[in-house]
Design a protein around this motif. Structure first.
Motif, PDB file in Angstrom:
ATOM      1  N   ALA A  97       0.837  -1.089  -0.079  1.00 41.25           N
ATOM      2  CA  ALA A  97       0.111  -0.045  -0.053  1.00 41.25           C
ATOM      3  C   ALA A  97       0.909   1.246  -0.007  1.00 41.25           C
ATOM      4  CB  ALA A  97      -1.053   0.077   1.210  1.00 41.25           C
ATOM      5  N   ALA A  98       2.005   1.079   0.797  1.00 40.91           N
ATOM      6  CA  ALA A  98       2.990   2.445   0.827  1.00 40.91           C
ATOM      7  C   ALA A  98       3.586   2.693  -0.307  1.00 40.91           C
ATOM      8  CB  ALA A  98       3.787   2.057   1.913  1.00 40.91           C
ATOM      9  N   VAL A  99       3.810   1.542  -1.014  1.00 41.81           N
ATOM     10  CA  VAL A  99       4.461   1.710  -2.427  1.00 41.81           C
ATOM     11  C   VAL A  99       3.520   2.386  -3.582  1.00 41.81           C
ATOM     12  CG1 VAL A  99       5.491   0.394  -4.581  1.00 41.81           C
ATOM     13  CG2 VAL A  99       6.314  -0.175  -2.049  1.00 41.81           C
ATOM     14  N   ALA A 100       2.267   1.787  -3.318  1.00 39.12           N
ATOM     15  CA  ALA A 100       1.155   2.153  -4.451  1.00 39.12           C
ATOM     16  C   ALA A 100       1.091   3.819  -4.140  1.00 39.12           C
ATOM     17  CB  ALA A 100      -0.064   1.501  -4.096  1.00 39.12           C
ATOM     18  N   ARG A 101       0.954   4.307  -3.018  1.00 35.45           N
ATOM     19  CA  ARG A 101       0.963   5.634  -2.527  1.00 35.45           C
ATOM     20  C   ARG A 101       1.956   6.326  -3.333  1.00 35.45           C
ATOM     21  NH1 ARG A 101      -0.958   3.550   2.542  1.00 35.45           N
ATOM     22  NH2 ARG A 101       1.206   3.859   3.331  1.00 35.45           N
ATOM     23  N   SER A 102       3.048   5.871  -2.802  1.00 37.78           N
ATOM     24  CA  SER A 102       4.371   6.507  -3.579  1.00 37.78           C
ATOM     25  C   SER A 102       4.511   6.815  -4.835  1.00 37.78           C
ATOM     26  CB  SER A 102       5.637   5.866  -2.971  1.00 37.78           C
ATOM     27  OG  SER A 102       6.801   6.458  -3.615  1.00 37.78           O
ATOM     28  N   ALA A 103       3.923   5.671  -5.458  1.00 34.05           N
ATOM     29  CA  ALA A 103       3.859   5.736  -6.936  1.00 34.05           C
ATOM     30  C   ALA A 103       3.161   6.949  -7.691  1.00 34.05           C
ATOM     31  CB  ALA A 103       3.384   4.352  -7.548  1.00 34.05           C
ATOM     32  N   GLU A 104       1.733   6.985  -6.876  1.00 34.64           N
ATOM     33  CA  GLU A 104       1.081   8.162  -7.226  1.00 34.64           C
ATOM     34  C   GLU A 104       1.829   9.512  -7.115  1.00 34.64           C
ATOM     35  OE1 GLU A 104      -1.772   7.782  -8.906  1.00 34.64           O
ATOM     36  OE2 GLU A 104      -1.169   5.646  -8.973  1.00 34.64           O
ATOM     37  N   VAL A 105       2.424   9.711  -6.011  1.00 37.91           N
ATOM     38  CA  VAL A 105       3.178  10.912  -5.839  1.00 37.91           C
ATOM     39  C   VAL A 105       4.046  10.911  -6.908  1.00 37.91           C
ATOM     40  CG1 VAL A 105       4.672  11.967  -4.160  1.00 37.91           C
ATOM     41  CG2 VAL A 105       2.661  10.839  -3.281  1.00 37.91           C
ATOM     42  N   VAL A 106       5.032  10.061  -7.062  1.00 37.10           N
ATOM     43  CA  VAL A 106       6.107  10.081  -8.011  1.00 37.10           C
ATOM     44  C   VAL A 106       5.515  10.546  -9.302  1.00 37.10           C
ATOM     45  CG1 VAL A 106       7.814   8.830  -9.073  1.00 37.10           C
ATOM     46  CG2 VAL A 106       7.592   8.507  -6.770  1.00 37.10           C
ATOM     47  N   ALA A 107       4.316   9.822  -9.690  1.00 32.46           N
ATOM     48  CA  ALA A 107       3.635   9.957 -11.101  1.00 32.46           C
ATOM     49  C   ALA A 107       3.496  11.724 -11.166  1.00 32.46           C
ATOM     50  CB  ALA A 107       2.431   9.047 -11.170  1.00 32.46           C
TER      51      ALA A 107
END
Length: 377
Positions: free
Chosen positions: A26-36
């Motif tokens: 879940a944390a990696v998915a949240r981070s991916a959205e921020v990086v995107a």
């Protein structure tokens, strides 16, 4: 230059303050959205979101031209949720701190700024590199095969040196099997797995070759069940690091050929090559080019370093793509409480990266001259 640095620092803060431990999907998915979101703002185009085994990876293809240069990084970190409370983002006396800043969120932001407005670049940001890239390895290798060069935005070595060699990594589990017996009443009826394990540890350790830079290290071990029983089974893990593919294969063959030392014992081996080496030959031409660019830009010439740690650059070099690693932040303390980045180095490193990508794109867009005596349509 000051405006660029302000923008970079703002982007870095956004990424650092979104914690992204590799093991937390879940944390990696949240981070991916921020990086995107940060990447889209700088590059003007949204990435593809590639979810593999629950882990989110991002891929930008820039411009209509075929992709020729691969910029590679990762947004996952080793820091658990809650690390920001003890190690908050901050900049003081030219030093930036915060979980994952050095490894490697500053490098990601540098890539966004360096690639903005260019055509023919693929920027791949994975979400499981710190775990060994279990879901993204094939993706990384696929992109590398299509590129003329792979530039890895991992942090620099000491003093800003580029990582021109990385050892290959092989991981094994050696399992030994004996026969249980009562240790006091009839130990002679048993086949001692702990004793067999000791023989195998010594055999494996003897495969190291310090002169060649090859390390073969027996690590976690276990054997037996109770203190009064001849152990029936045991195992130990092996970590192998080698500078060349030939050395890596030599050790692989030898470990696969292990034979029992005790009558009645049995040995099994699991595992194998995890990452091929990034050999010096793969990075030499790119490093020479960086030195020329640095001189032209009036920047310090970055040195070169051979390191034992692995990155996704091992995979890109392993498929035959010229690879240069360590193009990201200058600083230190990766995975440690003193993780930090030297802010003053960021603008120059970003300019160096931009110029390198531009030259590589110009090279690949220029047709090679026809050989004498041959006509080309």
């Amino acid at each position: 230059m000051a405006d660029l640095l302000d923008e970079v620092l703002a982007d870095v803060r956004t990424l650092v303050e979104c914690e992204s431990p590799s093991a937390d999907l879940a944390a990696v998915a949240r981070s991916a959205e921020v990086v995107a979101r940060v990447g889209t703002a700088r590059l003007g185009v949204a990435p593809e979101r590639i979810v593999l085994d629950g882990r989110t990876h991002l891929r930008w293809r820039l411009g209509p031209a075929p992709s020729r240069v691969l910029l590679l990084g990762h947004h996952d970190t080793v820091w658990p949720l809650g690390s920001l409370a003890e190690h908050p983002y901050g900049v003081e006396d030219g030093v930036l701190r915060g979980p994952g800043c050095f490894d490697m969120k500053v490098g990601l932001v540098m890539a966004f700024h360096a690639a903005a407005g260019l055509d023919g670049v693929t920027l791949l940001v994975t979400g499981d590199e710190e775990l060994g890239s279990p879901s993204s390895r094939e993706l990384v290798e696929e992109e590398a095969r299509a590129a003329t060069a792979a530039l890895v935005l991992e942090a620099s070595a000491d003093g800003g040196a580029l990582k021109t060699e990385r050892k290959g990594v092989s991981l094994y589990e050696v399992r030994v099997f004996g026969l249980a017996a009562h240790a006091g009443l009839e130990p002679e009826r048993g086949v001692n797995a702990t004793e067999e394990l000791a023989h195998q540890v010594l055999a494996v350790s003897a495969l190291a070759d310090p002169a060649a830079g090859t390390t073969v290290t027996a690590t976690a071990a276990r054997a037996g069940t109770t203190t009064n029983t001849v152990p029936a089974a045991g195992s130990f893990a092996v970590d192998v690091r080698a500078r060349t593919a030939a050395e890596q294969q030599r050790v692989h063959r030898a470990i696969g050929a292990l034979a029992p030392a005790l009558p009645g014992a049995r040995v099994e081996v699991a595992g194998g090559v995890n990452r091929p080496p990034l050999e010096a030959a793969s990075s030499a031409a790119l490093h020479r080019r960086v030195l020329t660019i640095a001189s032209r830009l009036g920047l310090p010439a970055p040195g070169s370093a051979a390191v034992g740690g692995a990155s996704d650059g091992n995979f890109t070099a392993g498929v035959g793509t010229p690879t240069l690693d360590g193009l990201g932040a200058v600083g230190g303390g990766a995975h440690a409480a003193d993780e930090h980045v030297l802010v003053g180095e960021v603008p120059g490193r970003t300019a160096l990266l931009r110029a390198l990508v531009e030259e590589l794109l110009a090279d690949s867009a220029t047709p090679a001259p026809a050989a004498p005596g041959h006509d080309h349509p």
